[in-house]
Write an enzyme that holds these catalytic residues in place. Structure first.
Site, PDB file in Angstrom:
ATOM      1  N   GLU A 184       1.005  -7.832   2.837  1.00  0.00           N
ATOM      2  CA  GLU A 184       1.029  -6.855   3.933  1.00  0.00           C
ATOM      3  C   GLU A 184       2.453  -6.493   4.372  1.00  0.00           C
ATOM      4  O   GLU A 184       2.635  -5.693   5.270  1.00  0.00           O
ATOM      5  CB  GLU A 184       0.238  -7.385   5.130  1.00  0.00           C
ATOM      6  CG  GLU A 184      -1.187  -7.789   4.805  1.00  0.00           C
ATOM      7  CD  GLU A 184      -2.098  -6.625   4.436  1.00  0.00           C
ATOM      8  OE1 GLU A 184      -1.634  -5.473   4.346  1.00  0.00           O
ATOM      9  OE2 GLU A 184      -3.301  -6.864   4.239  1.00  0.00           O
TER      10      GLU A 184
ATOM     11  N   GLY B 154      -9.991  -4.549   5.297  1.00  0.00           N
ATOM     12  CA  GLY B 154      -9.802  -3.585   4.210  1.00  0.00           C
ATOM     13  C   GLY B 154      -9.990  -4.188   2.842  1.00  0.00           C
ATOM     14  O   GLY B 154     -11.019  -4.786   2.540  1.00  0.00           O
ATOM     15  N   THR B 155      -8.957  -4.073   2.015  1.00  0.00           N
ATOM     16  CA  THR B 155      -9.058  -4.470   0.606  1.00  0.00           C
ATOM     17  C   THR B 155      -9.112  -5.976   0.402  1.00  0.00           C
ATOM     18  O   THR B 155      -9.353  -6.424  -0.723  1.00  0.00           O
ATOM     19  CB  THR B 155      -7.884  -3.895  -0.212  1.00  0.00           C
ATOM     20  OG1 THR B 155      -6.664  -4.457   0.253  1.00  0.00           O
ATOM     21  CG2 THR B 155      -7.836  -2.371  -0.125  1.00  0.00           C
ATOM     22  N   LEU B 156      -8.916  -6.776   1.453  1.00  0.00           N
ATOM     23  CA  LEU B 156      -8.996  -8.241   1.310  1.00  0.00           C
ATOM     24  C   LEU B 156     -10.426  -8.775   1.493  1.00  0.00           C
ATOM     25  O   LEU B 156     -10.691  -9.929   1.181  1.00  0.00           O
ATOM     26  CB  LEU B 156      -8.067  -8.924   2.325  1.00  0.00           C
ATOM     27  CG  LEU B 156      -6.586  -8.847   1.993  1.00  0.00           C
ATOM     28  CD1 LEU B 156      -5.738  -9.251   3.196  1.00  0.00           C
ATOM     29  CD2 LEU B 156      -6.255  -9.723   0.789  1.00  0.00           C
TER      30      LEU B 156
END
Length: 172
Positions: free
Chosen positions: A91, A17-19
């Site tokens: 997370e 995802g956003t990483l």
């Protein structure tokens, strides 16, 4: 630097995802102050999982429902324990997401971009993945993605806010 690697063996992690590179939270994994991270290649989950975008913040969630959804494309990194702690903090592991070890196909990026497919060149490896174990069943009715991009055709831009962020009650 290398002395620290002996004290802290590397862990393999799969990000979806956003990483990922060119995504809103990649700065965390690329910042050496957070620890060591080395890009190993592109990854694809061997098991299918539901990848959805949810909450008012348009967060990509990988739901812990193996066998539902799609094989998910992402990136694989080797990280030290300091970086893993930073990722766990982002997370909210183990209170929100749960970090579990899963089988991933790992392939060199250059081979995939040259048209080869994961099944022919991918090498099976174990990697940590952050999965959302507890969620509203209604999330399974959302469109399920195979790959996440903040600039994707879904049109759901990730919203980052220091003062207000996604909470467990947003998905439970």
């Amino acid at each position: 630097m290398y002395e620290n690697l002996f004290k802290s063996p590397l862990q393999r992690i799969f990000v979806y995802g956003t990483l990922k590179r060119n995504e809103p939270n990649h700065h965390l994994i690329s910042n050496a102050e957070n620890g060591y991270a080395k890009f190993m290649g592109l990854g694809k989950t061997i098991l299918a999982f539901p990848l959805v975008i949810a909450t008012k913040y348009n967060v990509p969630f990988l739901l812990k429902r193996p066998g539902t959804g799609h094989n998910i494309f992402g990136e694989v990194y080797d990280v030290d324990s300091k970086m893993l702690k930073e990722l766990d903090k982002l997370e909210e592991h183990p209170d929100f997401y749960v970090r579990t070890e899963e089988d991933i196909l790992l392939a060199p990026e250059k081979d995939i971009t040259n048209g080869a497919n994961f099944e022919s060149i991918g090498e099976s490896t174990k990697a940590w993945i952050y999965l959302l174990p507890n969620f509203k069943e209604s999330l399974l009715e959302l469109p399920m993605l195979t790959s996440y991009s903040n600039d994707g055709s879904h049109g759901l831009k990730y919203i980052e806010s220091e003062a207000d962020y996604a909470k467990p009650e947003d998905v439970l």
